[in-house]
Design an enzyme around this catalytic site. Structure first.
Site, PDB file in Angstrom:
ATOM      1  N   SER A  14      16.230   9.673  47.233  1.00  0.00           N
ATOM      2  CA  SER A  14      15.970   9.290  45.827  1.00  0.00           C
ATOM      3  C   SER A  14      16.723  10.164  44.826  1.00  0.00           C
ATOM      4  O   SER A  14      16.241  10.403  43.716  1.00  0.00           O
ATOM      5  CB  SER A  14      14.463   9.329  45.523  1.00  0.00           C
ATOM      6  OG  SER A  14      13.748   8.468  46.377  1.00  0.00           O
ATOM      7  N   LYS A 187      19.143  27.325  43.477  1.00  0.00           N
ATOM      8  CA  LYS A 187      19.429  27.657  44.857  1.00  0.00           C
ATOM      9  C   LYS A 187      20.478  26.700  45.421  1.00  0.00           C
ATOM     10  O   LYS A 187      20.285  25.489  45.432  1.00  0.00           O
ATOM     11  CB  LYS A 187      18.153  27.577  45.695  1.00  0.00           C
ATOM     12  CG  LYS A 187      17.132  28.672  45.362  1.00  0.00           C
ATOM     13  CD  LYS A 187      17.691  30.052  45.707  1.00  0.00           C
ATOM     14  CE  LYS A 187      16.669  31.149  45.448  1.00  0.00           C
ATOM     15  NZ  LYS A 187      17.218  32.490  45.808  1.00  0.00           N
ATOM     16  N   THR A 188      21.579  27.264  45.899  1.00  0.00           N
ATOM     17  CA  THR A 188      22.670  26.443  46.421  1.00  0.00           C
ATOM     18  C   THR A 188      22.597  26.248  47.932  1.00  0.00           C
ATOM     19  O   THR A 188      23.340  25.444  48.488  1.00  0.00           O
ATOM     20  CB  THR A 188      24.033  27.081  46.088  1.00  0.00           C
ATOM     21  OG1 THR A 188      24.158  28.331  46.791  1.00  0.00           O
ATOM     22  CG2 THR A 188      24.167  27.330  44.585  1.00  0.00           C
ATOM     23  N   CYS A 381       8.503 -16.614  38.133  1.00  0.00           N
ATOM     24  CA  CYS A 381       8.184 -17.016  39.506  1.00  0.00           C
ATOM     25  C   CYS A 381       6.677 -17.190  39.668  1.00  0.00           C
ATOM     26  O   CYS A 381       6.112 -18.143  39.147  1.00  0.00           O
ATOM     27  CB  CYS A 381       8.766 -16.010  40.501  1.00  0.00           C
ATOM     28  SG  CYS A 381       8.868 -16.658  42.192  1.00  0.00           S
ATOM     29  N   GLN A 385       3.775 -19.842  37.972  1.00  0.00           N
ATOM     30  CA  GLN A 385       2.761 -20.604  38.702  1.00  0.00           C
ATOM     31  C   GLN A 385       1.365 -20.287  38.185  1.00  0.00           C
ATOM     32  O   GLN A 385       0.527 -21.181  38.047  1.00  0.00           O
ATOM     33  CB  GLN A 385       2.886 -20.301  40.195  1.00  0.00           C
ATOM     34  CG  GLN A 385       4.218 -20.778  40.792  1.00  0.00           C
ATOM     35  CD  GLN A 385       4.425 -20.334  42.225  1.00  0.00           C
ATOM     36  OE1 GLN A 385       3.537 -19.763  42.844  1.00  0.00           O
ATOM     37  NE2 GLN A 385       5.621 -20.581  42.752  1.00  0.00           N
ATOM     38  N   ARG A 462       8.619 -19.991  47.801  1.00  0.00           N
ATOM     39  CA  ARG A 462       8.265 -21.053  48.748  1.00  0.00           C
ATOM     40  C   ARG A 462       7.434 -22.149  48.088  1.00  0.00           C
ATOM     41  O   ARG A 462       7.365 -23.263  48.582  1.00  0.00           O
ATOM     42  CB  ARG A 462       7.450 -20.478  49.921  1.00  0.00           C
ATOM     43  CG  ARG A 462       8.177 -19.475  50.772  1.00  0.00           C
ATOM     44  CD  ARG A 462       7.348 -19.087  51.990  1.00  0.00           C
ATOM     45  NE  ARG A 462       7.914 -17.930  52.663  1.00  0.00           N
ATOM     46  CZ  ARG A 462       8.938 -17.997  53.519  1.00  0.00           C
ATOM     47  NH1 ARG A 462       9.480 -19.159  53.800  1.00  0.00           N
ATOM     48  NH2 ARG A 462       9.400 -16.893  54.091  1.00  0.00           N
ATOM     49  N   HIS A 507      14.310 -16.158  38.710  1.00  0.00           N
ATOM     50  CA  HIS A 507      14.282 -14.723  38.387  1.00  0.00           C
ATOM     51  C   HIS A 507      15.417 -14.371  37.421  1.00  0.00           C
ATOM     52  O   HIS A 507      16.485 -13.938  37.842  1.00  0.00           O
ATOM     53  CB  HIS A 507      14.408 -13.896  39.668  1.00  0.00           C
ATOM     54  CG  HIS A 507      13.198 -13.941  40.532  1.00  0.00           C
ATOM     55  ND1 HIS A 507      12.165 -13.034  40.428  1.00  0.00           N
ATOM     56  CD2 HIS A 507      12.832 -14.806  41.522  1.00  0.00           C
ATOM     57  CE1 HIS A 507      11.227 -13.320  41.314  1.00  0.00           C
ATOM     58  NE2 HIS A 507      11.603 -14.391  41.987  1.00  0.00           N
ATOM     59  N   GLU A 509      15.758 -11.859  35.640  1.00  0.00           N
ATOM     60  CA  GLU A 509      16.061 -10.426  35.625  1.00  0.00           C
ATOM     61  C   GLU A 509      17.257 -10.070  36.502  1.00  0.00           C
ATOM     62  O   GLU A 509      17.864  -9.000  36.337  1.00  0.00           O
ATOM     63  CB  GLU A 509      14.835  -9.618  36.067  1.00  0.00           C
ATOM     64  CG  GLU A 509      14.436  -9.732  37.519  1.00  0.00           C
ATOM     65  CD  GLU A 509      13.465 -10.864  37.808  1.00  0.00           C
ATOM     66  OE1 GLU A 509      12.758 -10.807  38.838  1.00  0.00           O
ATOM     67  OE2 GLU A 509      13.425 -11.830  37.021  1.00  0.00           O
TER      68      GLU A 509
END
Length: 541
Positions: A14, A187-188, A381, A385, A462, A507, A509
């Site tokens: 992450s 800290k490396t 989506c 519904q 679906r 969708h 987005e």
């Protein structure tokens, strides 16, 4: 010859390899280069389509119907590269392909092994993107260096310079330089160990991008450069961004990462034109309006599950010069505490997609609140519904209306399984997926937002609007604002007697960018601004 950039990550997961890769792609495009992008994921699932959003985040869908990693959303939002099913491969896909070849006898009786057969398959999917129309292919390797599942991918990219020439390959390693408060210093050593693992594999990084919450001083950079065997100028500081992820490309550019890449490949290119990107940050820092938007879903506590939703809302805010305060709300909390208590005071509501019965009634209650209070609403989506279920129950008087996904014995199944899905048994990659055309009703809110009658949007579902109830719901006031070209599937529903109430089966987005907000998200923000300012409808309510 096409050049290859491989982006790896070390120390912890992450760190933002996807954002870093996307930012590098954007910078190279800004300099006139033709870029393709790719993510290689070490997990054994064939694709993320059947994985829990709590573990994996959202499933990002491409035009061709591929269900892919959410990092591909970053690639599309930051660059203009065309992504296809060749842009995301998993260990599962690689092994499945090799096993199928073995079953067909293509290995002529040889013992099939990780090296060379699995690594050769990985190399082929990387080289597949290289062609005469591409200057640079950027391949991100998922996971963290040192993970056992990543080893075949790292071994494959180690071999690629042998095949195409070391001068045509570049390794960029994203690493962490932590700050220890007790010691009062950065800290490396974790970075040194991470690079050490890469070097044991046979990969020498050309550039180190160092994620850090504190500035690296010259001494830190010199230590990293010395022990990791890279030039000092190739140790790039990447400070945490508290304001916006859209600062990342400009931060990398200020560290001249694009210059390092061009020099490494002996390429000449025009100066980067980043005016549009600077304008994005200017609008974010200098908004003219401020609104609050609630996102009601079952994964509210896990932001990555709705990654593209949040990004698209930001894009709408950028487009309309508006600062958004977006609040995730768990739909189960609405079931327990009521919509009035949790949604009062917001300027707009978004109900995104999802699967499963948990939290459904909370979504329906939230939508009813928005419908009755004139709260601008966008349903996506499953959100669409649920809007149909609310309208059927509470406006059209169809008691017990529901989706057959959740209640197979419903007396009014206003949402039902797609006809093409009725004989489907496998779960992976079998939904209605990818770009599908839609025709918008003249004069509808959606047509006004898009500025056109025909659109193409990405799907992943679906279940559908049950056309057997279309006439009854239209007679009660539901507007069918968009259908597929043969008018057999409902894609968009609206309410005419509402400030802004739009729900879509697709969708949107997945087609929004910071440089080009999706029209529906921009329109939602506009409606939220108008509500915040105080409209006649709100006053009467």
């Amino acid at each position: 010859m096409t050049k290859h950039i491989f982006v790896t990550g070390g120390v912890v997961s992450s760190l933002g390899k996807g954002l870093t890769s996307a930012s590098i792609g954007m910078l190279l495009e800004a300099r006139g280069l033709r870029v393709k992008m790719q993510k290689l994921d070490p997990y054994i699932n064939v694709d993320p389509g059947t994985m829990s959003p709590f573990q994996h985040g959202e499933v990002y869908v491409l035009d061709d119907g591929s269900e892919t990693d959410l990092d591909l959303g970053h690639y599309e939002r930051f660059t203009s590269t065309l992504l296809t099913r060749d842009s995301n491969y998993t260990t599962g896909q690689i092994y499945l392909s090799v096993i199928n070849k073995e079953r067909r006898g293509e290995f002529l009786g040889k013992t099939v092994q990780v090296i060379p057969h699995i690594t050769n398959e990985i190399k082929e999917v990387v080289k597949k993107l290289a062609d005469d129309e591409t200057d640079v292919v950027i391949t991100e390797i998922g996971g963290t260096v040192g993970d056992i599942e990543s080893l075949p991918f790292l071994e494959a990219i180690r071999q690629i310079p042998i095949d195409v020439g070391r001068e045509n390959c570049m390794f960029i390693h994203l690493t962490l330089v932590p700050y220890l408060k007790a010691a009062g210093e950065l800290k490396t050593k974790p970075t040194q160990h991470s690079v050490g693992i890469l070097r044991q594999i046979g990969i020498q990084p050309d550039v180190l991008v160092c994620r850090t919450e504190r500035a690296l001083d010259v001494g830190d950079r010199e230590k990293i450069a010395l022990f990791c065997n890279v030039p000092l100028e190739s140790v790039i500081e990447e400070r945490d961004k508290d304001f916006s992820i859209y600062e990342v490309p400009l931060s990398l550019q200020s560290n001249r990462i694009d210059e390092l890449i061009l020099r490494r490949f002996h390429l000449t290119a025009k100066a980067a034109d980043l005016e549009q990107w600077h304008e994005i940050l200017h609008r974010l820092r200098n908004p003219e309006h401020e609104v609050s938007i609630a996102v009601v879903g079952k994964y509210a506590e896990h932001r990555d599950a709705y990654k593209s939703i949040y990004e698209s809302l930001d894009h709408g805010g950028i487009d309309r010069r508006t600062q958004l305060r977006v609040q995730p709300i768990n739909s189960e909390d609405i079931e327990e505490e009521g919509a009035e208590r949790l949604l009062a005071g917001f300027d707009a509501l978004v109900v995104p997609g999802g699967f499963g019965e948990r939290g459904i009634e909370g979504k329906v209650k939230a939508i009813r609140f928005a419908r009755e209070r004139g709260l601008p609403f966008l349903g996506i989506c499953l959100g669409m519904q649920c809007a149909v279920i609310d309208f059927a129950r509470n406006v059209a008087g169809l008691e017990g209306a529901h989706s057959t996904e959740f209640d197979r014995s419903s007396p009014h199944p206003v949402i039902c399984l797609l006809e093409e899905q009725k004989d489907v048994t496998d779960k992976g990659g079998t939904m209605r997926l990818g770009a599908q055309p839609a025709v918008l009703a003249a004069g509808s809110r959606s047509e006004q937002a898009y500025g056109t009658r025909e659109v193409s949007e990405r799907h992943r579902h679906r279940y559908e609007f049950n056309s057997n109830y279309r006439a009854r719901l239209e007679a009660a006031g539901l507007v069918i604002a968009g259908t597929n070209p043969d008018d057999s599937l409902v894609e968009i529903v609206e309410l005419a007697d509402h400030p802004w109430f739009v729900a879509v089966q697709f969708h949107p987005e997945f087609k929004s960018k910071p440089t080009a907000a999706h029209p529906l998200f921009a329109a939602l923000v506009t409606a939220a601004v108008e509500r915040h300012a105080g409209s006649a409808w709100v006053a009467e309510s």
